[in-house]
Design an enzyme around this catalytic site. Structure first.
Site, short mmCIF file in Angstrom:
data_model
loop_
_atom_site.label_atom_id
_atom_site.label_comp_id
_atom_site.label_asym_id
_atom_site.label_seq_id
_atom_site.Cartn_x
_atom_site.Cartn_y
_atom_site.Cartn_z
N ASP A 105 0.87 -1.17 0.00
CA ASP A 105 0.00 0.00 0.00
C ASP A 105 0.91 1.22 0.00
O ASP A 105 1.84 1.32 0.80
CB ASP A 105 -0.97 0.03 1.19
CG ASP A 105 -2.23 0.81 0.82
OD1 ASP A 105 -2.87 0.45 -0.19
OD2 ASP A 105 -2.56 1.80 1.50
N ARG A 132 9.05 2.19 -3.30
CA ARG A 132 8.73 0.78 -3.44
C ARG A 132 10.01 -0.05 -3.51
O ARG A 132 10.10 -1.12 -2.88
CB ARG A 132 7.89 0.56 -4.72
CG ARG A 132 7.52 -0.91 -4.98
CD ARG A 132 6.37 -1.06 -5.96
NE ARG A 132 5.20 -0.34 -5.48
CZ ARG A 132 4.83 0.88 -5.93
NH1 ARG A 132 5.50 1.47 -6.89
NH2 ARG A 132 3.79 1.49 -5.41
P1 ITT Z 1 -3.52 -2.27 -5.28
O1 ITT Z 1 -4.21 -1.76 -4.05
O2 ITT Z 1 -4.33 -3.25 -6.06
O3 ITT Z 1 -2.12 -2.75 -5.02
P2 ITT Z 1 -3.68 0.51 -6.08
O4 ITT Z 1 -3.34 1.24 -7.35
O5 ITT Z 1 -5.06 0.65 -5.53
O6 ITT Z 1 -3.32 -1.04 -6.30
P3 ITT Z 1 -2.69 1.72 -3.66
O7 ITT Z 1 -3.94 1.45 -2.93
O8 ITT Z 1 -1.40 1.44 -2.97
O9 ITT Z 1 -2.60 0.90 -5.02
O10 ITT Z 1 -2.81 3.21 -4.18
C1 ITT Z 1 -1.75 3.93 -4.37
C2 ITT Z 1 -1.96 4.97 -5.44
O11 ITT Z 1 -0.84 5.86 -5.25
C3 ITT Z 1 -1.82 4.42 -6.85
O12 ITT Z 1 -3.04 4.18 -7.48
C4 ITT Z 1 -1.06 5.55 -7.56
O13 ITT Z 1 -1.96 6.55 -7.98
C5 ITT Z 1 -0.21 6.10 -6.45
N1 ITT Z 1 1.13 5.47 -6.43
C6 ITT Z 1 1.54 4.38 -5.73
N2 ITT Z 1 2.81 4.09 -6.00
C7 ITT Z 1 3.21 4.99 -6.90
C8 ITT Z 1 4.40 5.20 -7.60
O14 ITT Z 1 5.45 4.40 -7.46
N3 ITT Z 1 4.46 6.21 -8.46
C9 ITT Z 1 3.40 7.02 -8.63
N4 ITT Z 1 2.23 6.90 -8.05
C10 ITT Z 1 2.13 5.88 -7.18
#
Ligand code: ITT
Length: 191
Positions: free
Chosen positions: A68, A177
């Site tokens: 997350d 990450r």
């Molecule tokens: P999962 O829960 O299925 O893993 P998600 O996209 O919903 O996928 P998150 O709940 O962790 O993932 O939401 C994090 C959001 O933050 C993601 O949708 C992106 O918009 C942003 N994000 C996360 N990591 C990022 C990265 O490395 N670079 C840019 N934006 C990122």
């Protein structure tokens, strides 16, 4: 060793695949047979990472982990934070989220931000948590085509380019990450 990744985000999966050693057989939750989404009702990244990992563990009973992540912007009191994925509302796109951040920061001189990742691993019956973070600044405009999410508006400290102007390899050497994944790899190697 087989490890299921409790995520529907193909960009995260790609970053992980590039980083994990071939001794770890990474399976996405889609390939494991779960096609749906997992609710994220938690108030923190830590809670949501645990919820996602537990959901997949309950379903498949195999070693698994969730990621997350969120972007925390100082001048917006830590927003979008845990709401990063749906900042501009239900069904919003990455572009909608970026435009909302830029609009909320218009005229603000403090552009400091931090990306944070929590990885929650369920290994056997035990839970382990790994964290990664990177500080940077928010741009005035979108820059770059690579990456995903907020990458086009985030410049990590000590760099000139946004994450979206970097190659996957460059981003994966320094990102929030990448740091959390390295801790996960070190842990798994020590087993
Ligand atoms: P999962 O829960 O299925 O893993 P998600 O996209 O919903 O996928 P998150 O709940 O962790 O993932 O939401 C994090 C959001 O933050 C993601 O949708 C992106 O918009 C942003 N994000 C996360 N990591 C990022 C990265 O490395 N670079 C840019 N934006 C990122």
């Amino acid at each position: 060793m087989k490890l299921i990744f409790a995520s529907g985000n193909k960009h995260k999966l790609q970053e992980l695949q590039q980083k994990l050693p071939s001794t770890i057989e990474l399976t996405s939750m889609r390939d494991a047979g779960y096609e749906g989404e997992i609710d994220e009702p938690g108030a923190t990244l830590e809670e949501n990472a645990q919820i996602k990992a537990q959901f997949i563990f309950d379903r498949f009973g195999e070693h698994c982990f969730a990621d997350d992540s969120g972007l925390e912007i100082e001048a917006l009191n830590g927003e979008p934070g845990v709401y990063s994925a749906r900042y501009a509302g239900p069904g919003c796109s990455f572009s909608d989220n970026n435009q909302k951040v830029l609009a909320n920061l218009k005229g603000k001189t403090n552009r400091k931000a931090k990306f944070r990742t929590i990885i929650h691993l369920i290994y056997g019956n035990l839970n382990h948590v790994f964290e990664g973070a990177i500080s940077g600044t928010i741009t005035d405009d979108l820059r770059g085509k690579d990456g995903f999410g907020y990458d086009p508006i985030f410049i990590p400290d000590g760099h000139e380019n946004t994450f979206a102007e970097m190659t996957l390899d460059e981003k994966n050497k320094i990102s929030h990450r990448a740091q959390a994944v390295q801790k996960l790899i070190d842990f798994l190697k020590s087993r």
